[in-house]
Enzyme design. Structure first.
Site, PDB file in Angstrom:
ATOM      1  N   ASN A  20     -52.736  82.595 -32.977  1.00  0.00           N
ATOM      2  CA  ASN A  20     -53.161  81.267 -32.540  1.00  0.00           C
ATOM      3  C   ASN A  20     -52.102  80.600 -31.688  1.00  0.00           C
ATOM      4  O   ASN A  20     -51.721  79.457 -31.904  1.00  0.00           O
ATOM      5  CB  ASN A  20     -53.483  80.396 -33.762  1.00  0.00           C
ATOM      6  N   HIS A  68     -62.393  75.804 -29.367  1.00  0.00           N
ATOM      7  CA  HIS A  68     -63.274  76.226 -30.473  1.00  0.00           C
ATOM      8  C   HIS A  68     -62.830  75.579 -31.779  1.00  0.00           C
ATOM      9  O   HIS A  68     -63.639  75.010 -32.517  1.00  0.00           O
ATOM     10  CB  HIS A  68     -63.259  77.755 -30.591  1.00  0.00           C
ATOM     11  N   ASN A  69     -61.567  75.655 -32.053  1.00  0.00           N
ATOM     12  CA  ASN A  69     -61.070  75.086 -33.309  1.00  0.00           C
ATOM     13  C   ASN A  69     -61.171  73.571 -33.318  1.00  0.00           C
ATOM     14  O   ASN A  69     -61.456  72.963 -34.350  1.00  0.00           O
ATOM     15  CB  ASN A  69     -59.624  75.521 -33.565  1.00  0.00           C
ATOM     16  N   LYS A 129     -60.134  79.411 -27.406  1.00  0.00           N
ATOM     17  CA  LYS A 129     -60.094  79.441 -28.873  1.00  0.00           C
ATOM     18  C   LYS A 129     -59.600  78.103 -29.434  1.00  0.00           C
ATOM     19  O   LYS A 129     -60.097  77.628 -30.470  1.00  0.00           O
ATOM     20  CB  LYS A 129     -59.167  80.577 -29.345  1.00  0.00           C
ATOM     21  N   GLY A 138     -48.339  93.196 -38.022  1.00  0.00           N
ATOM     22  CA  GLY A 138     -48.833  92.085 -38.847  1.00  0.00           C
ATOM     23  C   GLY A 138     -50.125  92.504 -39.511  1.00  0.00           C
ATOM     24  O   GLY A 138     -51.165  92.575 -38.881  1.00  0.00           O
ATOM     25  N   GLU A 173     -64.599  72.910 -34.200  1.00  0.00           N
ATOM     26  CA  GLU A 173     -64.730  73.247 -35.627  1.00  0.00           C
ATOM     27  C   GLU A 173     -64.275  72.081 -36.511  1.00  0.00           C
ATOM     28  O   GLU A 173     -64.957  71.715 -37.464  1.00  0.00           O
ATOM     29  CB  GLU A 173     -63.872  74.491 -35.883  1.00  0.00           C
ATOM     30  N   TYR A 174     -63.138  71.481 -36.175  1.00  0.00           N
ATOM     31  CA  TYR A 174     -62.652  70.329 -36.941  1.00  0.00           C
ATOM     32  C   TYR A 174     -63.704  69.216 -36.927  1.00  0.00           C
ATOM     33  O   TYR A 174     -63.958  68.558 -37.939  1.00  0.00           O
ATOM     34  CB  TYR A 174     -61.361  69.769 -36.336  1.00  0.00           C
ATOM     35  N   MET A 204     -55.887  88.973 -41.389  1.00  0.00           N
ATOM     36  CA  MET A 204     -56.531  89.271 -40.115  1.00  0.00           C
ATOM     37  C   MET A 204     -56.149  90.668 -39.621  1.00  0.00           C
ATOM     38  O   MET A 204     -57.006  91.491 -39.328  1.00  0.00           O
ATOM     39  CB  MET A 204     -56.123  88.235 -39.066  1.00  0.00           C
ATOM     40  N   SER A 263     -61.756  84.684 -33.668  1.00  0.00           N
ATOM     41  CA  SER A 263     -62.410  83.925 -34.725  1.00  0.00           C
ATOM     42  C   SER A 263     -63.142  84.883 -35.648  1.00  0.00           C
ATOM     43  O   SER A 263     -63.616  85.927 -35.218  1.00  0.00           O
ATOM     44  CB  SER A 263     -63.411  82.925 -34.122  1.00  0.00           C
ATOM     45  N   GLY A 270     -62.141  84.992 -39.313  1.00  0.00           N
ATOM     46  CA  GLY A 270     -61.516  84.802 -40.611  1.00  0.00           C
ATOM     47  C   GLY A 270     -61.690  85.991 -41.517  1.00  0.00           C
ATOM     48  O   GLY A 270     -61.663  87.148 -41.075  1.00  0.00           O
TER      49      GLY A 270
END
Lengths: 326, 326, 326, 326
Positions: A95, A192-193, A189, A7, A196-197, A11, A121, A123
């Site tokens: 994710n 974390h997100n 993680k 992939g 973040e939201y 990222m 994390s 990006g």
């Protein structure tokens, strides 16, 4: 050290690059052959399929899967599990839902394969700034792969030390942690997100009030002609809300203060929802995290059936007819 | 008994009618002469201005103002206060902010005038069902006017008695209360409306899930082809959510299950906001009441500046480009 | 008609009673032999185990399981599936997660067994008022069992007809619906409970403001000495918030206006959480339903780790020391 | 330049110090004479009352009031307005409600006095890092005082420039802005604090889930033994949530991971509430900002009347008795 990478999108490609910049060897695969040849041109060993990828690595092999969560990741790991041999390790850097990690780790262990989940994390900025990583899995295996994680992580940088911090394990200060057993990396993680939201929505609501206060719809004596770009800029210096998200806000507002370039239809990935599920499982009240998610749901609709029902009830009890007045 | 009524809209007109049906006399005024002549034809004494209204009443006069809150009510009461004489009473039956009642009561008392605030619930159904009234002001004056309130109220009806209720004052069971001094009537009505917003939003969200579950956007194996009109109907019988709002929901869904007749742009009057202000003054957490209000704000916008800022931040840290995918 | 009933607690016992009152035959079992003998004394056929229950019924048998959701229900249905024969039907009247219904229906179908899920509302009042039922499963089988459902349901009663209602199926007006295939009954009941949480929280917040407004902690000139029992009572008559939950509120406040008999630690069952999950699956914003759930989570804690973190941050940036001042 | 400062607490004292460090002269007053003598020992001109303060400054005088919002600030400004002369300026550096600023500016203008409102962020760290300032008032007067603001502000520092930023006014990049007319400085600061509440609550909820996931109350197979201090630390490096609030969180967790030093009773100052009021005036939905405020209200109570009412209703419809089970 040697790492297989599957992939090579935004990222995965940069992960390969950052490893190579730090002297590591990568064997890379993507369904998109252009991605493979681009990286091959930068020094990676490009391969045409999973078999070739496995063949290109020395045992014990380490393969980093950097694909969208769900079927793409699941299928690839399933396929890899047929090709790898006992002692090899699969690293899921995407994710993935942490319960899927736990399931996979158990299933792969039956074949003698190891499994590590890495919440990543950083990006589009990771190549330059390094990736903040939250790692779940067997402690020894995580240590064995330490050279890779250390290279990907931001490192100490010039960030001031945390006062009173006394810890044997300095990996956190270098930008990565071993969070615990399989699943714990993605769990951390995920939270974390979720946070973040919430932070994003706090900024969104605050700037919405600022912008609306400058609106020409307001009577002149209630209006302030505020410069939102300057406000974001000044808060970057010495204020309590200074943060990377504010830096990005300042970037965005500097070039497009009215944000006319955006429609405001905001996607969400799984982590926000899973965070709410985790909170519910643990009976933790999370009004801010959940409302941040719901604001995104709402942003993607023009009007809801629920809104229409409110109008219908208002008509029912009070004869109120809808108007377009805001 | 005799009552002057100013404002003959949906509410004021029916109040006059219900009083006349119960043998009371009304002297009525509205800027719209058609409203006046309609009621005059039904037996009211129609007048052409405030002077005539005051002249048409015997002292001590009682004048019910049934106008939109804010300037229309304020100006009318100011004008009345110049025309009435000591011992007369002004009744504000509208949706006035309770702090305005307190101010007015003080100011009118200096002229020997009395002031009563009546929070009036019942909407377009009041003529038939009676009006639920929450009354603030001097206790004796409220008692003096009792024949009017008793006539307007629903009365005992066939509603089952509340278990364990022991109360000297049976007015609550007849559909009206003396809540306390000036302002308390509208305060209680304000909270009533705050709760109303919350209940409505609860139904709106629940039916939104039901409707969405029947959506053709869902994969067939995740869809239930639910009949929302039947669901509202069945809940009216023996379920915990049975309520007048559910009855109205059933009405609406029986004739228009998709609610295509509504755009979903939902207005709010002051009470919802004032309820939040009262909660903040008293440090009471009100997540449901406030989110119900915010859902209405949101219903009146296509997209918000805040939503656009979310998109801008997402683009900033992750290169995420907006899509229209829901 | 004949029905086997397993689980004779508050709900199951009264279901048996209401059926017998309507001329149906019941064969009943509970692990608690006292429950069995009590019902036997009232005319039911009490049995000592599942085998006896199955033996006491004529084919095609119908067995209603009325047990706590989760393991108790799951294990009982599993055991029943070993004892019943093709053509028999298992009815789950509890609060099962609808996805478990779908799974079970598929699995039982392989043995030729039928499965019906019934969301049952009515609580301790069902014996007298009847049960509101939302039924999922095969349409023909639901029709075959109609005499049972019709007996359990409230019936038309004296509830006013819904305006404009035109429907071939009058079951909704008699208090039960066939919602759709397996799982849909519990799905609709789940949403019902989600709405119930929201309505309850709306009342809770509103009455909290009313009570706090009467608090002696407020300066006297900001206080209203409100009678919350009277307020609940008056709203029962002609107001927009009139509802069964308000009736219950009036009951509670009539006997204990300060609610001193309650600690305020509020449990939640699965439906509230599942409702949020369903909303997230369908991208429906549900701020009110979720905040109602979170208020319950919060009610069961004295202070949260999150609250402490807020204090720690405030100390960090502003030197703010916690005080006990409200 | 010369500045009078009234109020020498945590903020005012350090403002005086930072100005003196940058070569400015200060004339200082506080009701607490120890505060005055401490600063006098550091080079300020200490005075014993407002008269002496005014006498110690050359016209046009500038006086910075750094007192708690409300009566202390209001009374001091009223007193000052009697002592100052036309052309002098009063600066309110506290947390005043912006509508009070607008009123004051108008009232002082009648006496020829100028008024500037400065929203000041920086807390106990301002002396070292500089103060982020949002300034409202007459543009020319703000420019005249620029040497003071420039000295107090953080300056460019080593913060990376905002991409695409093109602005004539570089004050924002040096940490202060002229937001607009009187009141606009405190308006922007108010929104800043609203956002701050939201960000803090996002962290609070996220860490609450993390901590609860490590709780011994969870079954072992659902538990992760997470190190919250390490998690805060690692997120400081390269993650999307990196922020000053996260730095402070890492500080706090490094020394007290269980946060046992805090009770979790969280105060709020006016800005959070005023932010919600502003949002309501402008019809902006702010679920996150409001829920952050409500979480603080809730943190200061052991149980609410609302919670008890939920329990009472549950008992009413289902016979549910409260248990202590979480």
């Amino acid at each position: 050290m040697q790492l297989g990478i599957i992939g090579l999108g935004r990222m995965g490609g940069n992960i390969a690059r950052r490893l190579m910049l730090n002297g590591h060897e990568t064997v890379v695969f993507d369904r998109n052959v252009d991605f493979v040849s681009t990286l091959a041109a930068e020094g990676a060993q490009g391969v045409a399929d999973l078999q070739a990828l496995v063949a290109g690595l020395q045992a014990p092999r380490a393969v980093w899967v950097m694909l969208p969560a769900g079927a793409p990741t699941e299928d690839t790991i399933e396929a890899l599990s047929q090709l790898l041999e006992a002692g090899d390790v699969i690293i899921d850097g995407g994710n993935t839902y942490y319960k899927d990690d736990i399931r996979r780790a158990r299933s792969l262990a039956e074949k003698g394969l190891k499994y590590i989940d890495v919440g990543t994390s950083g990006g589009v900025w990771g190549l330059e700034r390094g990736y903040c990583m939250m790692i779940g899995g067997d402690a020894d295996e995580v240590l064995r792969l330490d050279p890779l994680f250390a290279a990907l992580a931001p490192g100490y940088g010039d960030i001031p030390r945390t006062r009173d911090r006394v810890a044997e394990d300095d990996r956190a200060e270098r930008g990565y942690i071993h969070a615990g057993p399989a699943g714990s990396g993605h769990f951390v993680k995920m939270i974390h997100n979720g946070i973040e939201y919430g932070m994003m929505q706090a900024f969104a609501e605050g700037f919405d009030i600022l912008k609306t206060k400058a609106s020409e719809n307001l009577p002149e004596d209630q209006r302030f002609d505020l410069n939102v770009a300057d406000i974001a800029e000044v808060w970057r210096r010495g204020s309590v809300v200074s943060s990377w998200l504010l830096d990005l806000t300042a970037d965005a507002l500097a070039s497009d203060p009215k944000l006319d370039g955006y429609s405001g239809s905001v996607a969400d990935s799984g982590e926000g929802r899973w965070t709410i599920e985790a909170a519910m499982e643990q009976s933790v009240p999370v009004p801010v995290l959940s409302n941040s998610l719901f604001a995104r749901f709402r942003s993607r609709q023009q009007s809801t059936y629920g809104d229409k029902l409110l109008s219908a009830m208002r008509f029912g009890f009070g004869g109120h007819v809808e108007t377009s007045k805001k």
